[in-house]
Design a protein around this motif. Sequence first.
Motif, PDB file in Angstrom:
ATOM      1  N   LYS A  42       0.937  -1.113  -0.063  1.00 42.46           N
ATOM      2  CA  LYS A  42       0.067   0.078   0.032  1.00 42.46           C
ATOM      3  C   LYS A  42       0.973   1.235  -0.012  1.00 42.46           C
ATOM      4  O   LYS A  42       1.987   1.173   0.483  1.00 42.46           O
ATOM      5  N   LEU A  44       1.846   4.552   1.647  1.00 47.28           N
ATOM      6  CA  LEU A  44       1.683   5.555   2.698  1.00 47.28           C
ATOM      7  C   LEU A  44       1.535   6.809   2.593  1.00 47.28           C
ATOM      8  O   LEU A  44       2.554   7.498   1.866  1.00 47.28           O
ATOM      9  N   ASP A  63      -2.444   3.334   2.457  1.00 45.53           N
ATOM     10  CA  ASP A  63      -2.241   3.207   3.907  1.00 45.53           C
ATOM     11  C   ASP A  63      -2.554   4.524   4.462  1.00 45.53           C
ATOM     12  O   ASP A  63      -1.564   5.574   4.331  1.00 45.53           O
ATOM     13  N   SER A  65      -2.658   5.520   7.983  1.00 43.47           N
ATOM     14  CA  SER A  65      -2.309   5.823   8.983  1.00 43.47           C
ATOM     15  C   SER A  65      -1.916   7.074   9.555  1.00 43.47           C
ATOM     16  O   SER A  65      -2.056   7.641  10.790  1.00 43.47           O
TER      17      SER A  65
END
Length: 222
Positions: A42, A44, A63, A65
């Motif tokens: 993925k 980021l 991603d 996060s």
Amino acid sequence: MEKRREFIKCCIRFIAGLGISSSALLSSAERLYAKAVAKAEKILLPEGTKRDTLIHKNPGALDTSNLEITPLENFQTMGITDYGVDLDAWRFEVVGGVKSPLHFTYSEIQKLPSIEKDVLLICPGFFANNGRWKGISMKDFLNRVGMEKDVSHVIFRGPESSYEKVESFPIEEVVSGRVFVAYGVNGQALPKEHGFPLRVVAEGHYGFEWVKYVYKMTLEKG
């Protein structure tokens, strides 16, 4: 991705064929799917990524996060926004591959084991909302309702009207917590325009699969 899903479904059926309990089956499926997802590469997203740069992206390839939570007042929406329910009469219906059909009131749903996740919703070409969604822990819920061993997909329907939308998700996505039904977002009750009292949250899927005003869940065998 599809080959991976088919592989995991075959594993689930094999485990079920061994006569393993429903609880153990769900745990095994969850572990298998987590391993498969972990292998996927993925992108980021760096801190400070602007939401408007994501509207043409595939959410399954990101991603998120590092992505900031979108304030609820900045959320955009799609589809029906004014559907209303009478909570005194409304029920969340669970049918299909369960020991017996069940119905849950809104207050009963709020007392169930819960899950809270930051999940990005992308309406391709229009907007991206990164919300902190709270809803039913589907793994615990499926154990509670007595899911049968040969369930392969979960179907969600909503609203209960001529505008009904129907979407199906592989069982491994549901037991892993990637797909669940939410009753809250960003620490608040789910707003009416976003699907109150329940909506699907589907990590890695485009927003048009996130069914709003969910009233029924069917466990499909296959």
